[in-house]
Design a protein around this motif. Structure first.
Motif, PDB file in Angstrom:
ATOM      1  N   ALA A  94       1.145  -1.367  -0.188  1.00  0.00           N
ATOM      2  CA  ALA A  94       0.084   0.049  -0.005  1.00  0.00           C
ATOM      3  C   ALA A  94       0.907   1.555  -0.256  1.00  0.00           C
ATOM      4  O   ALA A  94       0.741   2.258  -0.745  1.00  0.00           O
ATOM      5  N   ARG A  95       2.126   1.453   0.740  1.00  0.00           N
ATOM      6  CA  ARG A  95       2.757   2.339   1.004  1.00  0.00           C
ATOM      7  C   ARG A  95       3.723   2.598  -0.770  1.00  0.00           C
ATOM      8  O   ARG A  95       3.818   3.673  -0.731  1.00  0.00           O
ATOM      9  N   LEU A  96       4.676   1.562  -1.424  1.00  0.00           N
ATOM     10  CA  LEU A  96       4.910   1.401  -1.529  1.00  0.00           C
ATOM     11  C   LEU A  96       4.032   1.648  -3.131  1.00  0.00           C
ATOM     12  O   LEU A  96       4.622   2.647  -4.441  1.00  0.00           O
ATOM     13  N   PHE A 112      -1.901  11.155   0.612  1.00  0.00           N
ATOM     14  CA  PHE A 112      -3.438  10.158   1.566  1.00  0.00           C
ATOM     15  C   PHE A 112      -3.583   9.194   1.287  1.00  0.00           C
ATOM     16  O   PHE A 112      -4.111   8.612   2.519  1.00  0.00           O
ATOM     17  N   MET A 113      -3.912   8.459   0.583  1.00  0.00           N
ATOM     18  CA  MET A 113      -4.475   6.926   0.134  1.00  0.00           C
ATOM     19  C   MET A 113      -3.849   6.820   0.454  1.00  0.00           C
ATOM     20  O   MET A 113      -4.042   5.712   1.303  1.00  0.00           O
ATOM     21  N   GLY A 114      -2.481   6.303   0.985  1.00  0.00           N
ATOM     22  CA  GLY A 114      -2.042   5.626   1.798  1.00  0.00           C
ATOM     23  C   GLY A 114      -2.412   5.952   2.474  1.00  0.00           C
ATOM     24  O   GLY A 114      -2.300   3.884   2.929  1.00  0.00           O
ATOM     25  N   ARG A 115      -2.568   5.901   3.658  1.00  0.00           N
ATOM     26  CA  ARG A 115      -2.897   6.105   4.550  1.00  0.00           C
ATOM     27  C   ARG A 115      -4.130   5.741   5.577  1.00  0.00           C
ATOM     28  O   ARG A 115      -5.104   4.903   6.032  1.00  0.00           O
ATOM     29  N   GLY A 152      -9.590   0.650   4.663  1.00  0.00           N
ATOM     30  CA  GLY A 152      -9.760  -0.341   3.488  1.00  0.00           C
ATOM     31  C   GLY A 152      -9.503   0.306   2.203  1.00  0.00           C
ATOM     32  O   GLY A 152      -9.748   1.236   1.931  1.00  0.00           O
ATOM     33  N   LYS A 153     -10.168  -1.097   1.489  1.00  0.00           N
ATOM     34  CA  LYS A 153      -9.917  -0.907  -0.236  1.00  0.00           C
ATOM     35  C   LYS A 153     -11.050  -0.218  -0.992  1.00  0.00           C
ATOM     36  O   LYS A 153     -10.859   1.362  -1.650  1.00  0.00           O
ATOM     37  N   SER A 207      -3.824   3.975  -6.398  1.00  0.00           N
ATOM     38  CA  SER A 207      -3.379   3.435  -5.489  1.00  0.00           C
ATOM     39  C   SER A 207      -4.144   2.286  -4.538  1.00  0.00           C
ATOM     40  O   SER A 207      -2.987   1.967  -3.826  1.00  0.00           O
ATOM     41  N   VAL A 208      -5.232   2.249  -4.875  1.00  0.00           N
ATOM     42  CA  VAL A 208      -6.205   1.189  -4.293  1.00  0.00           C
ATOM     43  C   VAL A 208      -6.154  -0.072  -5.962  1.00  0.00           C
ATOM     44  O   VAL A 208      -6.803  -1.405  -5.369  1.00  0.00           O
TER      45      VAL A 208
END
Length: 395
Positions: free
Chosen positions: A136-138, A273-276, A282-283, A325-326
């Motif tokens: 998720a972070r990457l 922001f989306m990573g956090r 959740g996704k 990012s998801v």
């Protein structure tokens, strides 16, 4: 397939090192996408035929994606990456100077091989070196750098196109891919070479079919595939038809450059922001919001023109940023690392298949209604379908 063994890597190399390559792919692809549909339109003189051409091109890329696992059976991922990045630099240079349409088309298909494999390899490298970082972070970092690169791309593309013609812009992409190749070389990643084995075509196709069936038998992979298909369908239609509609509405290439540049801003703001947010909430919620808002804005875009249409082209990038990012985490979170190299090529065809289906549907819609703006009915339906997949029982 046995896991690839890394013999050595440079100091301080982590998953973030590979995520940073997103700057180069985002920058180069942004230049390419800003002028690509206009170049194809110059060749075929019809926006409907542009959709058909892109559909055929994407069938080719789809097949390449299916064969990715077979390629990795023969060659290490590092060696393949070195080769395809150089291939992109060389072919884009040639495309920028090509005169005959058939020469451009041959080179276009050649770059399709390289682009498909680059898109498969970077996430696999990230996963191999994710350790305790998490995908998720990457993913967030990767897309952040892609969008930073993409911010500059339309301005560069328009500047080159205005002075030297649309095709000349591809030379900018060539230089950027070469710079990305140099950075990758600086990571000093070395993998064990594989023994090249003779290829039995029958066994290859049987193995390909078996690998595809095994992928869809994995729990949750059909759902992951359809969601990714939906995301890339919206992206395919946007990339292909936004430049054409901006020009058809009487705006200049400079205006097109500003629309594309402003459209990157939501991605830049929301990437980290989306990573956090994904880790916290959740996704699914973000995917539903993204697909839903894109569908609504698409429905409005079918009948508005002028400046309001430009505003929609920028506004619906917020929808894309919520999903960026998801959209592929359903695959990475639903598979083990030992399975990812084997199956990611199959999963990745969900990004190629939309480029076959969506533009062909778009071409049919344009031919039936007689107006290019009718293509947004397709994206509205895709958004609604994707929400249906997300809210129904996992499979």
């Amino acid at each position: 397939m046995a896991r690839d063994r890394y013999i050595s890597v440079g100091k301080r190399v982590s998953g973030f090192s590979f995520a940073n390559l997103g700057f180069f792919t985002g920058f180069a692809d942004g230049i390419y996408n800003a002028v690509y549909s206009l170049v194809i339109l110059e060749i075929f003189k019809s926006s409907a035929i542009v959709g058909l051409y892109v559909g055929l091109y994407s069938i080719f890329c789809f097949i390449v994606g299916l064969f990715a696992n077979e390629i990795f059976h023969q060659f290490s991922k590092v060696r393949v990456f070195y080769f395809v990045m150089l291939m992109l630099a060389v072919c884009y240079t040639m495309m920028s100077f090509s005169i005959l349409p058939r020469t451009f088309i041959i080179l276009d298909y050649t770059t399709g091989i390289a682009i498909t494999l680059v898109a498969v390899l970077i996430p696999l490298f990230m996963s191999d070196f994710s350790k305790n970082i998490g995908m998720a972070r990457l993913n967030s970092r990767y897309h952040l750098w892609m969008n930073i690169g993409a911010v500059f791309a339309p301005t560069v593309a328009v500047l080159i196109a205005n002075h030297f013609g649309n095709r000349a812009a591809f030379f900018g992409s060539a230089l950027i891919y070469f710079a990305g190749w140099v950075l990758f070389k600086c990571l000093r990643v070395v993998q064990e070479d594989k023994q090249i084995k003779s290829v039995n075509p029958r066994k290859t196709f049987v193995g390909l079919w078996k690998n595809t069936k095994d992928f869809f038998r994995l729990p949750g992979m059909t759902r992951a595939y359809l969601v990714n298909f939906g995301y890339y369908s919206l992206r395919a239609m946007r990339v292909l038809y936004v430049p054409i509609l901006v020009i058809e509405n009487g705006f200049s290439k400079d205006t097109l450059g500003w629309v594309l540049t402003l459209g990157i801003v939501p991605y830049l703001i929301l990437s980290e922001f989306m990573g956090r947010a994904v880790r916290k909430y959740g996704k699914t919620i973000w995917l539903v919001l993204g697909f839903g808002s894109f569908a609504v804005l698409s429905a409005i875009a079918t009948f508005v023109t002028g400046v309001p249409l430009l505003a929609i082209f920028v506004a619906w990038q917020v929808s894309g940023a919520l999903m960026e990012s998801v959209h592929d985490l359903l695959f990475f979170d639903g598979t083990q690392k030992s399975q990812q190299t084997k199956y990611y090529g199959v999963f990745r065809t969900s990004s190629n298949l939309p480029n076959v289906v969506a533009p062909i549907l778009g071409a049919g819609i344009i031919a039936f209604f007689g107006t290019t703006s009718a293509v947004w009915t397709v994206t509205a339906l895709v958004g609604a379908f994707s929400i249906l997949v997300l809210v129904t029982k996992k499979r």
